[in-house]
Structure formats: structure tokens, C-alpha cells
Design a protein around this motif. Structure first.
Motif, PDB file in Angstrom:
ATOM      1  N   ILE A  28       6.203  -0.689  -2.620  1.00 31.65           N
ATOM      2  CA  ILE A  28       5.986  -2.128  -2.678  1.00 31.65           C
ATOM      3  C   ILE A  28       7.221  -2.720  -3.327  1.00 31.65           C
ATOM      4  O   ILE A  28       7.523  -2.432  -4.485  1.00 31.65           O
ATOM      5  N   VAL A  29       7.953  -3.515  -2.568  1.00 33.71           N
ATOM      6  CA  VAL A  29       9.231  -4.059  -3.003  1.00 33.71           C
ATOM      7  C   VAL A  29       9.044  -5.521  -3.383  1.00 33.71           C
ATOM      8  O   VAL A  29       8.473  -6.305  -2.618  1.00 33.71           O
ATOM      9  N   ILE A  52       9.931  13.722  -7.999  1.00 35.04           N
ATOM     10  CA  ILE A  52       8.860  12.727  -8.146  1.00 35.04           C
ATOM     11  C   ILE A  52       7.649  13.131  -7.312  1.00 35.04           C
ATOM     12  O   ILE A  52       6.507  13.091  -7.780  1.00 35.04           O
ATOM     13  N   LEU A  53       7.878  13.534  -6.085  1.00 34.12           N
ATOM     14  CA  LEU A  53       6.778  13.828  -5.172  1.00 34.12           C
ATOM     15  C   LEU A  53       6.148  15.190  -5.407  1.00 34.12           C
ATOM     16  O   LEU A  53       5.114  15.501  -4.823  1.00 34.12           O
ATOM     17  N   SER A  54       6.731  16.009  -6.289  1.00 34.72           N
ATOM     18  CA  SER A  54       6.127  17.299  -6.607  1.00 34.72           C
ATOM     19  C   SER A  54       5.076  17.177  -7.709  1.00 34.72           C
ATOM     20  O   SER A  54       4.383  18.133  -8.017  1.00 34.72           O
ATOM     21  N   TYR A  63       4.906   3.758 -10.889  1.00 36.33           N
ATOM     22  CA  TYR A  63       5.587   2.479 -11.001  1.00 36.33           C
ATOM     23  C   TYR A  63       7.025   2.760 -11.404  1.00 36.33           C
ATOM     24  O   TYR A  63       7.287   3.274 -12.475  1.00 36.33           O
ATOM     25  N   LEU A  64       7.939   2.459 -10.527  1.00 42.35           N
ATOM     26  CA  LEU A  64       9.356   2.643 -10.790  1.00 42.35           C
ATOM     27  C   LEU A  64      10.024   1.280 -10.748  1.00 42.35           C
ATOM     28  O   LEU A  64       9.773   0.489  -9.861  1.00 42.35           O
TER      29      LEU A  64
END
Length: 71
Positions: A28-29, A52-54, A63-64
Motif C-alpha cells: 500500500i503506497v 522480510i518474507l522468510s 509496516y515499512l
């Protein structure tokens, strides 16, 4: 005689990328724009996303925030 079919991998891959129903990540940008993505593509293209995806699947949301864009 063994018949070898022409590979459709490239076409199938392109179709998958254009089919958001198979996406398993949503960015979500700016709080309003949704960008669909595929975990496997992100992880294979970037060690950052691979890490991150691991994180285990029970964590559903990250939330980045980009502090600044490097050029």
C-alpha cells in the motif's frame, strides 16, 4: 518416438504476473495505492525481501516506511 512440446513457460510466467488473483503480497503506497506482488519473485530478486518474507506466515502485516530515497 518421443514428442517434445514447445515450452510455454515464458508466456505462462507473464500471464501470472498480470493476474493479481494469484498475488500473495500487497503493497500500500501513500496509504491509497495498492500494488500486488508475488513473494517468490520478490525473494528471488532481492536479499532484503528474501529476509522480510522468510518471517513466519502467522505475521500477516508489515509496516515499512521509507525514510529517504537513495539515488
Amino acid at each position: 518416438m518421443l514428442e517434445i512440446e514447445t515450452s510455454t513457460f515464458a508466456n505462462d510466467w507473464e500471464k501470472m504476473l498480470k493476474q493479481p488473483e494469484h498475488a500473495d503480497v500487497t503493497f500500500i503506497v501513500d496509504g491509497k495505492h495498492r500494488v500486488q506482488a508475488h513473494r517468490i519473485l520478490l525473494a528471488s530478486a532481492s536479499s532484503f525481501w528474501a529476509k522480510i518474507l522468510s518471517i513466519p506466515q502467522e505475521v500477516k502485516c508489515f509496516y515499512l516506511q521509507i525514510i529517504r530515497v537513495l539515488q
